[in-house]
Design an enzyme around this catalytic site. Structure first.
Site, PDB file in Angstrom:
ATOM      1  N   LYS A  12       0.843  -1.198   0.000  1.00  0.00           N
ATOM      2  CA  LYS A  12       0.000   0.000   0.000  1.00  0.00           C
ATOM      3  C   LYS A  12       0.879   1.251   0.000  1.00  0.00           C
ATOM      4  O   LYS A  12       1.869   1.315  -0.714  1.00  0.00           O
ATOM      5  CB  LYS A  12      -0.978  -0.041   1.175  1.00  0.00           C
ATOM      6  CG  LYS A  12      -1.799  -1.342   1.193  1.00  0.00           C
ATOM      7  CD  LYS A  12      -2.917  -1.309   2.180  1.00  0.00           C
ATOM      8  CE  LYS A  12      -3.652  -2.632   2.170  1.00  0.00           C
ATOM      9  NZ  LYS A  12      -4.845  -2.610   3.030  1.00  0.00           N
ATOM     10  N   GLU A 118     -10.090  -0.004  -1.087  1.00  0.00           N
ATOM     11  CA  GLU A 118      -9.709   1.353  -0.703  1.00  0.00           C
ATOM     12  C   GLU A 118      -9.893   2.315  -1.871  1.00  0.00           C
ATOM     13  O   GLU A 118     -10.238   3.479  -1.672  1.00  0.00           O
ATOM     14  CB  GLU A 118      -8.266   1.355  -0.195  1.00  0.00           C
ATOM     15  CG  GLU A 118      -8.127   0.665   1.156  1.00  0.00           C
ATOM     16  CD  GLU A 118      -6.732   0.140   1.437  1.00  0.00           C
ATOM     17  OE1 GLU A 118      -6.542  -0.437   2.517  1.00  0.00           O
ATOM     18  OE2 GLU A 118      -5.843   0.285   0.578  1.00  0.00           O
ATOM     19  N   GLU A 210     -11.606  -9.840  -0.690  1.00  0.00           N
ATOM     20  CA  GLU A 210     -11.181  -9.096   0.491  1.00  0.00           C
ATOM     21  C   GLU A 210     -12.392  -8.437   1.150  1.00  0.00           C
ATOM     22  O   GLU A 210     -12.840  -7.371   0.709  1.00  0.00           O
ATOM     23  CB  GLU A 210     -10.170  -8.017   0.099  1.00  0.00           C
ATOM     24  CG  GLU A 210      -8.856  -8.555  -0.409  1.00  0.00           C
ATOM     25  CD  GLU A 210      -7.767  -7.496  -0.350  1.00  0.00           C
ATOM     26  OE1 GLU A 210      -6.783  -7.703   0.366  1.00  0.00           O
ATOM     27  OE2 GLU A 210      -7.927  -6.454  -1.000  1.00  0.00           O
ATOM     28  N   GLY A 216      -7.287  -4.380   7.519  1.00  0.00           N
ATOM     29  CA  GLY A 216      -6.639  -3.441   8.423  1.00  0.00           C
ATOM     30  C   GLY A 216      -7.319  -3.288   9.759  1.00  0.00           C
ATOM     31  O   GLY A 216      -6.945  -2.427  10.549  1.00  0.00           O
ATOM     32  N   SER A 256      -6.533  -8.992   6.931  1.00  0.00           N
ATOM     33  CA  SER A 256      -5.874  -9.295   8.210  1.00  0.00           C
ATOM     34  C   SER A 256      -5.299 -10.706   8.256  1.00  0.00           C
ATOM     35  O   SER A 256      -5.357 -11.393   9.272  1.00  0.00           O
ATOM     36  CB  SER A 256      -6.846  -9.067   9.373  1.00  0.00           C
ATOM     37  OG  SER A 256      -7.251  -7.711   9.441  1.00  0.00           O
TER      38      SER A 256
END
Length: 297
Positions: A12, A118, A210, A216, A256
């Site tokens: 990222k 994201e 995901e 996160g 995670s």
């Protein structure tokens, strides 16, 4: 032959998938040290020294920020590959701040991550926009890690499968819209079905499930939850693309993932690997890669 295990490390914008405390601590230490380039070299050195299964067992792809792609590619062990974290939806031009697929090909970068939650949620990338990006990247010779996943609200409402199916449908249909739009408009669903079943580049696509609520956060889908969604995605591919594509396309899990949970997740029959965030910057990433051995046990 079974599907080769796939492990991607998504750096990222350097480590924003840690917990808040870990992120603040990491960035503080990061800034105190000898500059970001030196830190990147240290991370790559750890990867290079790691003992992992052979390329016959696992495919490993590392995705650093754009500015570090040439550096990481130049010093990374030869059995690991490099991916970009995004690319533009069409040929380069007057698009300030974007990086085109052609640029990545010129740098000999083989992979790109597209559709990450994201970017979908923060930057407003729609299913259709992601699909167009996937289609264009593939057309330029890149391989794509295409991300799908639901929010917590969508999971709690029971719409997980509908959400990821719609995201996957857009990606699959992108080939059609991009290259056969006029034919589709005239001939309709019979042609759509025929073209879908002739798509050959699915070998160059890895689907990454995901769940947004697990990225996160320290939360992780249980192995049963991950298997359920992966199974449904594979069933969708079988019904809407082809049985062969369903059987051979790798569907990986992200959210995670760490050394403690990777083996149990890897043991599930439809989990073909991982897209790892924060843990890919830590030594435990080597242990996550080793979880590929579970498939051969």
């Amino acid at each position: 032959m079974g599907r080769k295990f796939f492990v991607g490390g998504n750096w990222k914008c350097i480590s924003n998938s840690y917990s808040n405390f870990e992120l603040i601590l990491f960035l503080f230490i990061f800034l105190l040290k000898n500059g970001t380039t030196e830190e990147v070299k240290k991370i790559v050195s750890t990867l290079n020294d790691g003992q992992v299964p052979s390329q016959d067992v696992v495919e490993v792809v590392i995705s650093p920020p754009f500015v570090f792609l040439p550096l990481v590619k130049s010093i990374l062990r030869p059995d690991f590959h490099v991916a970009a974290q995004n690319c533009w939806v069409k040929k380069g031009g007057a698009f300030t701040g974007e990086v085109s697929a052609e640029m990545l090909v010129n740098l000999d970068i083989p992979w790109v991550i597209l559709g990450h939650s994201e970017r979908r949620l923060i930057l407003g990338e729609s299913n259709e926009f992601v699909a167009d990006k996937v289609a264009y990247a593939l057309s330029q010779g890149l391989k794509v890690i295409a991300c799908v996943g639901e929010t917590l609200e969508q999971r709690e409402s029971g719409s997980t499968v509908d959400v990821v199916a719609a995201q996957t449908k857009a990606i699959a249909g992108a080939y059609l819209v991009s290259y056969e739009s006029s034919i589709l408009h005239i001939h309709g669903h019979l042609i759509v079905d025929a073209i879908n079943k002739k798509v050959s580049n699915w070998a160059n696509v890895v689907l990454a499930y995901e769940p947004v609520w697990a990225i996160g956060t320290g939360k992780v889908a249980t192995p049963a939850q991950a298997q359920e969604v992966h199974f449904e995605l594979r069933k969708w591919l079988q019904a809407n693309v082809s049985p062969d594509v369903a059987a051979t396309t790798r569907i990986i899990y992200g959210g995670s993932v760490n050394a403690a949970n990777s083996k149990e997740l890897a043991a599930k029959p439809d989990v073909d690997g991982f897209l790892v965030g924060g843990a890919s910057l830590k030594p435990e990433f080597i242990d996550i890669i080793k979880s590929a051995e579970v498939k051969n046990a």
